[in-house]
Design an enzyme around this catalytic site. Structure first.
Site, PDB file in Angstrom:
ATOM      1  CG  ASP A 160      -2.204  10.759  -5.772  1.00  0.00           C
ATOM      2  OD1 ASP A 160      -1.555  11.777  -5.485  1.00  0.00           O
ATOM      3  OD2 ASP A 160      -2.868  10.637  -6.825  1.00  0.00           O
ATOM      4  CD  GLU A 188      -1.952  14.447  -2.655  1.00  0.00           C
ATOM      5  OE1 GLU A 188      -1.079  15.162  -3.146  1.00  0.00           O
ATOM      6  OE2 GLU A 188      -2.701  13.724  -3.336  1.00  0.00           O
TER       7      GLU A 188
END
Length: 683
Positions: free
Chosen positions: A334, A388
């Site tokens: 993330d 990401e």
């Protein structure tokens, strides 16, 4: 070959536009090699270095019949182990500080009962506070105060049956179902690991997905953070069940030949003093950077100091922990953009290569990502790592020694933003087929991507899902099959087209957020004060897709057929698509990828009989998938039983209906029978 040529990294050899940044790319390689050598001098190997979770925190050695508790807290003045085992006496169990800043205490096994609640009292520059151990592997929330405590927990033996499971096929072409345990049930409550395993995994398997990406697994105090404000990095969230329940889920997924990857949030951490790592030793210079550099103002969270060996060890141990203890098959990292740059990507347009290599790059963070990816693939060469990243950092998904960061895939974050922009701001007749093509195919050569039309991000309250942008309130009144509605007809047609266009053209992998495959009608809103702590919008209404009298199952059935078709023909593993026809007048795009030909007519009204286009190989073709099929809520205008023959100009003629995708495959020539071959031989 000259010495200069020998130093030219492969990343630059493959992209001449990176030549001005050769020194920076070489620095990536050299920094990784240097950091790895230093680690190996400390712990023999990267894997061994990442084994700190076996030594730190509260450990029970059943052979020696002793508990040992270790905590890295270099600037703390005193540490005391407290809990219900000693009636929370803040003086009876002091820890001793070692020269390396690690405090320690050893106790006989009978001193602490398994399941006892524990904390550590830390006296530091910010006073004396009760904290949760950094490496704790289980926490428990008090149902009345909602506060968290650590648990004295020794994992019992678990009967894994997944020894023969391999994620090699998933790594070659991951088709990902993004899920959230808590909102995986239909009831207005928090779902559990076992409910997800027993009720949702079979659904995912039937749909044809091969990989599950789970959000919010590591413990987080605020449910509505979607798991992105992690407090306890080694503890599976207790709100969904026990660690054994999570193991049950992973094991069952592997039985179904489904890979499990989890969100790994190493880009930041929760600020909370009561639950997290912030100022654990009383200073602001322990796990995080001191001062402003240690805080992410937009996310209201803390930022790790990736240059510290102890921080590297903590995070790398976390990588190893989930793979070894819970058998996960990889990670979706993330917030990689935030991690790689000191400006975190906030309000930055990455419109020049300088932005990737010269403008506030966090070199320690880049090295950490390289180490993490090296460790992942050292532990399991078949593991999957996904970044990401919205910046487009060159080399993100290239081998480390080529000058890359070592990820297997990056998320194509621009694609969902593009679809939302089109649905919000453009009329159907204004859709530009050249822009559609460009957005889907604009990605770096030799770097693999995961394409998606929408993830959880597009469904969070304040935004809308693709289905809701297309059909809005009409979904509440006209999704019954006995209700005709032009808005719903258009929405169903475009929902299918957007998904297969994205999957077929946008990357080497594909992702869908749970429920969106059937057009889940509502946004996501976790229980909070503003909605009277309601779970109404933090669940999935599977019954909508299961009901034969509703139109939702049309979208689900098409999604299943789409995944099956592209999976069977290995479309995502094929090289990039090649254009066969671009028709501005009829908003039609036809392309080939692998052995399949995709024909898309995005025009709202133009349906063209005898539509001709050139194909690379003459012969007979069959339509193997039509989004206009009545089985998928279409109008059955295309006869999929037909055989299409190329003409003398090597063109096919088809009925190219509006708002339709047709998928064609060249028919294989039937081999002559053995008897016929013998007759031909005699002749």
């Amino acid at each position: 070959m000259s010495k200069t040529a020998l130093k030219l990294p492969q990343l630059v050899q493959d992209d001449q536009w990176l030549a001005p940044y050769t020194d920076e790319i070489n620095r990536r390689i050299e920094s990784f090699i240097s950091a790895k050598k230093e680690i190996e001098s400390l712990a023999d190997s990267l894997t061994a270095f990442a084994g700190a979770y076996k030594e730190m925190g509260l450990q029970l050695d059943k052979k020696k019949k002793r508990w040992t508790y270790r905590e890295w807290a270099p600037k703390a003045q005193e540490l005391h182990l407290i809990g219900d085992f000693n009636q929370w006496d803040r003086n009876s169990h002091p820890l001793t500080k070692g020269t390396d800043g690690i405090w320690e205490i050893s106790l006989p096994q009978e001193a602490i009962q398994e399941g006892s609640l524990i904390k550590v009292q830390v006296k530091g520059d910010n006073g004396t506070l009760d904290r949760i151990p950094a490496y704790i592997n289980l926490v428990q929330q008090d149902p009345e105060t909602h506060g968290y405590s650590g648990v004295a927990y020794k994992a019992p033996s678990f009967r894994w049956t997944d020894k023969k499971f391999s994620s090699a096929a998933q790594k070659a072409s991951p088709i990902i179902y993004e899920g959230h345990i808590g909102m995986g049930c239909e009831e207005a409550k928090v779902g559990t690991y076992r409910e997800f395993a027993d009720d949702v995994l079979p659904r995912i398997k039937k749909l044809g997905y091969n990989t599950i990406q789970l959000m919010a697994i590591a413990e987080h105090p605020y449910y509505g953070s979607f798991g992105y404000h992690v407090s306890n990095f080694f503890a599976p969230s207790c709100r969904f069940g026990t660690p054994e329940d999570f193991k049950y889920l992973v094991n069952k997924a592997h039985k179904l030949d489904l890979a499990i990857i989890i969100d790994l949030v190493h880009s930041h951490a929760v600020k909370n003093l009561g639950e997290g790592l912030n100022k654990l030793d009383g200073s602001d210079d322990q796990y995080f950077h001191p001062g402003g550099r240690g805080e992410h103002s937009a996310w209201d969270s803390m930022l790790f100091n990736y240059g510290k060996k102890e921080v590297q060890q903590f995070l790398l141990s976390n990588v190893r922990y989930w793979m070894e203890e819970y058998h996960v098959d990889g990670y979706r990292f993330d917030g990689v953009t935030s991690l790689m740059y000191l400006h975190h990507g906030d309000n930055i347009s990455f419109d020049h290569y300088d932005k990737y290599f010269l403008d506030q790059v966090d070199w320690d963070a880049l090295t950490y990502l390289q180490l993490a990816n090296a460790l992942i693939h050292e532990l399991n060469p078949e593991a999957i790592s996904i970044a990401e990243d919205m910046s487009g950092m060159p080399g993100l998904c290239r081998p480390i020694l080529d000058g890359g960061l070592g990820f297997d895939f990056r998320l194509q974050m621009g694609i969902p933003d593009f679809w939302i922009k089109y649905l919000k701001h453009k009329k159907d007749e204004e859709w530009n087929i050249h822009e559609l093509w460009s957005v889907m195919t604009n990605r770096r050569a030799n770097e693999r991507s995961i394409a998606y039309a929408e993830s959880h991000d597009q469904a969070i309250v304040g935004d809308k899902t693709v289905a809701f942008w297309l059909m809005d309130k009409e979904m509440y009144w006209h999704m019954s099959k006995d209700s005709d509605n032009l808005v719903i007809d258009r929405g169903i047609a475009l929902h299918k087209m957007i998904r297969i266009f994205t999957m077929a053209l946008g990357g080497e992998g594909y992702l869908n957020f749970m429920g969106n495959e059937f057009g889940h009608p509502e946004w996501i809103d976790f229980p909070r004060e503003g909605n009277d702590w309601s779970y109404q919008h933090a669940r999935r209404q599977w019954s909508l897709a299961d009901a034969d009298f509703l139109k939702y199952h049309f979208l689900k059935d098409f999604d299943k057929a789409m995944v099956k078709t592209l999976s069977q023909h290995h479309t995502l593993q094929a090289n990039g698509a090649s254009q066969l026809n671009m028709d501005d007048t009829n908003n039609t795009i036809i392309f080939q990828r692998g052995e399949l030909i995709f024909a898309f007519n995005f025009h709202p009204t133009n349906a063209i009989p005898d539509y001709k286009f050139w194909v690379p190989a003459e012969g007979e073709y069959e339509c193997i998938l039509s989004s206009d099929s009545a089985d998928f809520g279409g109008f059955d205008r295309v006869d999929t039983s037909m055989t299409y023959h190329t003409d003398e100009d090597q063109k096919l003629s088809i009925y190219m209906t509006n708002r339709t995708c047709l998928v064609f495959k060249k028919k294989k020539k039937k081999k002559a029978s053995t008897k016929a071959q013998k007759r031909n031989t005699k002749k």
